[in-house]
Scaffold this active site. Structure first.
Site, PDB file in Angstrom:
ATOM      1  CD  GLU A  46       0.473  -1.331  -1.653  1.00  0.00           C
ATOM      2  OE1 GLU A  46      -0.053  -2.460  -2.565  1.00  0.00           O
ATOM      3  OE2 GLU A  46      -0.352  -0.370  -1.612  1.00  0.00           O
ATOM      4  CB  CYS A  95       2.365   8.059   3.424  1.00  0.00           C
ATOM      5  SG  CYS A  95       2.044   6.537   2.348  1.00  0.00           S
ATOM      6  CB  THR A  96      -3.002   7.999   1.094  1.00  0.00           C
ATOM      7  OG1 THR A  96      -2.066   7.637  -0.002  1.00  0.00           O
ATOM      8  CG2 THR A  96      -2.904   9.630   0.725  1.00  0.00           C
ATOM      9  CG  HIS A  97      -0.036   3.141   1.344  1.00  0.00           C
ATOM     10  ND1 HIS A  97      -0.003   4.017   0.392  1.00  0.00           N
ATOM     11  CD2 HIS A  97       0.109   1.756   0.963  1.00  0.00           C
ATOM     12  CE1 HIS A  97       0.075   3.130  -1.045  1.00  0.00           C
ATOM     13  NE2 HIS A  97       0.032   1.980  -0.475  1.00  0.00           N
ATOM     14  CE1 TYR A 127       3.758   3.835  -8.874  1.00  0.00           C
ATOM     15  CE2 TYR A 127       2.858   6.398  -8.694  1.00  0.00           C
ATOM     16  CZ  TYR A 127       2.849   5.014  -9.336  1.00  0.00           C
ATOM     17  OH  TYR A 127       2.194   4.802 -10.400  1.00  0.00           O
ATOM     18  N   GLY A 128       7.494   5.422  -3.410  1.00  0.00           N
ATOM     19  CA  GLY A 128       8.257   6.052  -2.449  1.00  0.00           C
ATOM     20  C   GLY A 128       9.758   6.214  -2.869  1.00  0.00           C
ATOM     21  CB  CYS A 165      -0.496   9.038  -4.356  1.00  0.00           C
ATOM     22  SG  CYS A 165       1.175   8.333  -4.203  1.00  0.00           S
ATOM     23  CG  ASN A 166       0.832  12.306   0.867  1.00  0.00           C
ATOM     24  OD1 ASN A 166       1.063  13.637   1.324  1.00  0.00           O
ATOM     25  ND2 ASN A 166       0.143  11.588   1.233  1.00  0.00           N
ATOM     26  CB  THR A 167       5.093   9.274  -3.651  1.00  0.00           C
ATOM     27  OG1 THR A 167       5.096   8.786  -1.906  1.00  0.00           O
ATOM     28  CG2 THR A 167       6.470   9.152  -4.060  1.00  0.00           C
ATOM     29  CG  ASP A 190      -1.978   5.354  -3.346  1.00  0.00           C
ATOM     30  OD1 ASP A 190      -1.058   6.314  -3.302  1.00  0.00           O
ATOM     31  OD2 ASP A 190      -2.109   4.445  -2.554  1.00  0.00           O
ATOM     32  CB  SER A 191       1.853   4.121  -5.468  1.00  0.00           C
ATOM     33  OG  SER A 191       1.719   3.680  -4.107  1.00  0.00           O
TER      34      SER A 191
END
Ligand code: DGL
Length: 273
Positions: A156, A190-192, A40-41, A71-73, A8-9
């Site tokens: 983050e 979004c995995t966040h 990354y978004g 990570c979806n992005t 992931d980012s």
């Protein structure tokens, strides 16, 4: 044999890794968060592709035969090119899988009135990956998307329990449900975002089903390994997990501690060389 890699980012993929480890506890995993270059978004297609490819190559060099882009992005902007253009050249026997396809396959089972909402990063929303993929599988579903550019920075920066998180989650959800008040199923694209789940539940209309990707992706991975025994035999099974970050390991350890109560091993890794 080698570990399964989860990328992931930043910290978001930990929500996926946590579920995958519950589903597949006997497997070995490595996790890589590109925390030094997150988010990354808002980045361009080319940059997300370049960063993701660097990560995939590094994870292959660490012994992984299978990489999950948690990570979806990255799944929206880099996965297809990596699968079609890069993998045949790098190593046709290794695999890279994403998180969008399994989510899209699952959503039709949940939405009763066929009105689905997607929240995600600017990159994921602008890529139109969700509406396009959902349309292929369930053309009767009406999809409404909302980019939530502040949600990843809140996570983050460890602010996901703060009043700032209340403000932005409420604002973005109000706007989404105003655009389509009939939405009965919301995909956290979004995995966040699962870290913001208590706030999301607080500010969305009652009765809406929230799909977060941990369960969906872990079940789909288990099924993939069952259907691909040639890949399964290449995945080592000693129940270990090892973390890498492009940031400082101490910073990573603090947030990873939210998910993994045990004392975790974290190493710094450079990607841009
Ligand atoms: N966790 C990521 C996703 O699922 C990326 C967030 C970001 O780096 O902007 O989209």
């Amino acid at each position: 044999m080698g570990p399964i890699a989860v990328f992931d980012s930043g910290y978001g993929g930990l929500t996926i890794l946590e579920s995958i480890r519950k589903e597949l506890p006997e497997y070995d995993f490595i996790y890589l968060g590109d925390n030094a270059r997150t988010p990354y978004g808002p980045r361009s297609f080319d940059v997300v592709y370049e960063y993701t490819l660097e990560a995939v190559k590094k994870l292959f060099s660490l012994g992984a035969h299978l990489v999950i882009l948690a990570c979806n992005t990255a799944s929206a902007k880099a996965l297809r090119t990596i699968q079609q253009k890069d993998l045949p050249r790098i190593d046709p026997d290794r695999r890279v899988l994403g998180v969008i396809r399994p989510s899209v396959e699952a959503v039709g089972d949940y939405s009763e009135n066929r009105h689905v909402g997607i929240v995600g990063t600017v990159g994921t929303v602008l890529s139109e990956s969700y509406p396009l993929e959902i349309n292929k599988i369930s053309p009767d579903i009406k999809v409404t998307q909302k980019a939530c550019p502040m949600w990843v920075p809140l996570v983050e920066n460890n602010e996901f329990n703060s009043p700032g998180a209340d403000f932005f989650v409420k604002k973005d959800l109000d706007e989404l449900f105003k655009r389509d008040p009939k939405i009965d199923t919301l995909i956290l694209g979004c995995t966040h975002y699962p870290l913001l789940l208590p706030k999301i539940k607080m500010y969305m209309p009652a009765g809406v089903i929230v799909l977060s990707q941990g369960d969906i992706v872990s079940k789909s991975l288990k099924d993939y390994l069952y259907r691909h025994p040639e890949m399964d035999v290449k995945c080592s099974k000693n129940g270990t997990v090892h973390f890498y970050t492009t940031e400082h390991p101490d910073k990573f350890r603090q947030t990873a501690g939210i998910f993994f109560k045990e004392d975790i091993r974290v190493e710094h890794l450079e990607l841009n060389n």
